[in-house]
Scaffold this active site. Structure first.
Site, PDB file in Angstrom:
ATOM      1  N   GLY A 158       0.788  -1.223   0.000  1.00  0.00           N
ATOM      2  CA  GLY A 158       0.000   0.000   0.000  1.00  0.00           C
ATOM      3  C   GLY A 158       0.817   1.269   0.000  1.00  0.00           C
ATOM      4  N   ARG A 159       2.094   1.157   0.342  1.00  0.00           N
ATOM      5  CA  ARG A 159       2.967   2.337   0.296  1.00  0.00           C
ATOM      6  C   ARG A 159       4.417   1.958   0.018  1.00  0.00           C
ATOM      7  NH1 ARG A 159       3.196   4.097   6.669  1.00  0.00           N
ATOM      8  NH2 ARG A 159       3.237   1.998   7.542  1.00  0.00           N
TER       9      ARG A 159
ATOM     10  N   GLY B  72      -0.261   6.324   1.366  1.00  0.00           N
ATOM     11  CA  GLY B  72       0.925   5.796   0.709  1.00  0.00           C
ATOM     12  C   GLY B  72       2.238   6.323   1.243  1.00  0.00           C
TER      13      GLY B  72
ATOM     14  N   ARG C 121      14.505  -0.356   1.621  1.00  0.00           N
ATOM     15  CA  ARG C 121      14.718  -1.704   2.141  1.00  0.00           C
ATOM     16  C   ARG C 121      15.519  -2.517   1.129  1.00  0.00           C
ATOM     17  NH1 ARG C 121       8.319  -2.787   3.471  1.00  0.00           N
ATOM     18  NH2 ARG C 121       8.274  -2.025   5.639  1.00  0.00           N
TER      19      ARG C 121
ATOM     20  N   ASP D 248       0.622 -11.386   6.370  1.00  0.00           N
ATOM     21  CA  ASP D 248       1.220 -10.594   5.299  1.00  0.00           C
ATOM     22  C   ASP D 248       2.525  -9.938   5.736  1.00  0.00           C
ATOM     23  OD1 ASP D 248      -0.891  -9.068   6.818  1.00  0.00           O
ATOM     24  OD2 ASP D 248       0.071  -7.378   5.808  1.00  0.00           O
ATOM     25  N   ASN D 249       2.886 -10.101   7.008  1.00  0.00           N
ATOM     26  CA  ASN D 249       4.158  -9.579   7.511  1.00  0.00           C
ATOM     27  C   ASN D 249       5.148 -10.696   7.825  1.00  0.00           C
ATOM     28  OD1 ASN D 249       3.175  -6.974   7.354  1.00  0.00           O
ATOM     29  ND2 ASN D 249       2.593  -6.865   9.505  1.00  0.00           N
TER      30      ASN D 249
END
Length: 518
Positions: A111-112, A144, A194, A270-271
């Site tokens: 999402g961002r 975002g 990242r 999702d993490n």
């Protein structure tokens, strides 16, 4: 296809890096296609500037120290330069689904965050991702953006975890801006870059399972196997072997987290990384006073992701991953029994989590206590220590670090750790048993202390340390960000010149709260 460096105003190493990022190899995640991701440029970030830069992570990408001083560096890693990339090479947001706080949340996605592409250097390949690069088709109600405070926290913790020896995504840099972003209050925008071999999550598999896209699910699993677990291809059931790799790496990661008192805070599926990396640094926290039920995320009112729950939640998340892989499992069995056999196989592999986690944690605890040999009462000794620590809220990091000073001959070295406990009698009762156990070891105190100090860090990213760096950064003083990062790169060293970074948190730290708002 690559873009002309002159278009983006890049030259030298940054030009070469950009050229690599926009030329995706066939085995890259981005090559999987539009079913998996959406390409779009980053949103403009006004007047970007460098807040933090990791020379170590830069070296992984073939970049030299000093490159961050090139004005084009901030333009590239703010995402601004990507607005001139050709359509087929634009950054990408991937789609995934997942369970959030134990509830199916349906489609989610980046999402961002935008993937920039991949870089190969020194025989290793890394994917780069910009967090806070603007809205994507998966932003839902979000803007975002990421804010300066959360970006600094992720930057610092990514590098700190790496130097603790814990699998993690890395952070190349934080790019700041005076561009306003509204959260509970008005803050400023930032982008953190990242770096990881892959950002594939459990939720990617859940997404294609839930949408009955077995073709895409297979393509994703094949991608992960070919890139990261090629030996799985030789197994009787390659996809079951992939699940087994996820079980092993996730169990190992939980040992690492528990051993240093780290709490992630948002262990949604999702993490969770398919490679067993620590990803998505949000409302994380390293424990100060030990509390088995420590909740680092102010938004986690039920304590689902409390410290003591993390291994159990990881196991639950692996069940979700296994369910997502079910359509691919059991292909070696006859069609009439394939479904049942696939479930049986998955359950058997999932059962390996406990077999992996429990003995590994026991070994780690013996190392933290300085015990070379194994005795029947070692687990009970460790558990009693945690009970006394919990009752006294004794500092997690300092307790284990200072245990290295305890002598097996007498109480001359007890004070440093004893002073962390209000109930001295309870500590004395425990340490006497500990001393008796140490007397059964052949290793002398000095050698044991050296070994213990290699596994019990002196420095961790406590919330108040991060907060101090953030407050100064908001005033455009970034020196504390880099000073703290330098200390955290040597967590096991004494660093007497930085003793203040190893002390108990100040009184004002008790009022600090972190949440999912970032």
């Amino acid at each position: 296809m690559s873009f002309s460096p002159s278009i983006a105003g890049l030259s030298g190493p940054l030009s070469a890096l950009s050229d690599a990022l926009t030329t995706a190899p066939e085995s890259a995640f981005a090559s999987l296609g539009s079913v998996f991701l959406t390409r779009l440029p980053a949103a403009p970030l006004s007047a970007p500037y460098v807040v933090g830069f990791s020379a170590e992570t830069a070296a992984l990408l073939g970049l030299e120290p000093g490159i961050e001083n090139d004005p084009a560096f901030a333009e590239l890693f703010s995402g601004n330069a990507t607005r001139e990339w050709p359509a087929e090479a634009l950054p990408y947001a991937s789609v995934y689904s997942g369970h959030q706080f134990g509830v199916w949340a349906g489609q989610l996605g980046d999402g961002r965050a935008l993937g920039l592409g991949e870089v190969e250097h020194g025989g290793r390949r890394f994917e780069l991702q910009l967090k806070g690069a603007g809205r994507t088709p998966y932003s839902r109600m979000g803007d975002g953006r990421a804010v300066l405070r959360s970006s600094i926290r992720e930057y610092l913790c990514s590098e700190a975890m790496h130097h603790l020896g814990i699998p993690t995504t890395r952070a190349l840099c934080v790019i700041g801006s005076d561009q306003p972003v509204r959260r509970e209050t008005v803050e400023t925008a930032a982008v953190v870059t990242r770096v990881a071999p892959s950002f594939v999550r459990f939720g990617h598999f859940e997404h294609f399972y839930s949408n009955d896209r077995t073709d895409a699910l297979r393509a994703l699993a094949d991608h992960v196997i070919e890139r990261f677990y090629p030996h799985c291809r030789e197994a009787d059931d390659p996809y079951l072997a992939l699940l087994n790799e996820a079980v092993i790496s996730t169990a190992d990661l939980m040992v690492e987290w528990q051993a240093v008192g780290f709490c992630h805070g948002v262990m949604n599926t999702d993490n969770m990384s398919i490679l067993g990396l620590t990803i998505d640094y949000g409302p994380f926290g390293f424990m100060d006073g030990f509390d088995a039920g420590y909740i680092c995320n102010h938004s986690d009112s039920q304590g689902r992701y409390a410290y003591r729950m993390q291994p159990q939640i990881a196991y639950w998340n692996l069940f979700c991953l296994a369910q997502g892989l079910l359509p691919l499992l059991g292909e070696k069995h006859e069609e009439s029994v394939r479904g049942d056999k696939a479930i049986e196989d998955a359950q058997r592999v999932l059962g390996g989590f406990k077999d992996r986690f429990a003995p590994a944690l026991e070994r780690r605890m013996r190392a933290k206590l300085g015990l070379e040999t194994e005795r029947a009462g070692d687990d009970a000794l460790a558990n009693r220590l945690f009970e006394v620590m919990h009752a006294n809220r004794a500092d997690f990091t300092l307790t284990f670090r200072n245990l290295a000073r305890v002598s097996k001959h007498d109480a001359s070295g007890d004070a440093a750790v004893r002073d962390l406990f209000l109930d001295r009698a309870a500590f004395d009762a425990w340490v006497n048993d500990y001393r008796a156990r140490l007397s059964e070891e052949t290793r002398e105190d000095a050698a044991r202390a050296i070994a213990m100090n290699r596994v019990n860090p002196k420095f961790v990213l406590r919330n108040h340390l991060a907060e101090t760096a953030i407050r100064r950064a908001k005033e455009k003083d970034f020196s504390e960000v880099e000073r703290l990062a330098a200390v955290l790169r040597r967590p096991f060293d004494e660093q007497p010149e930085h003793e203040a970074y190893a002390g108990l948190p100040p009184d004002w730290a008790s009022s600090l709260e972190v949440s999912c708002s970032s």
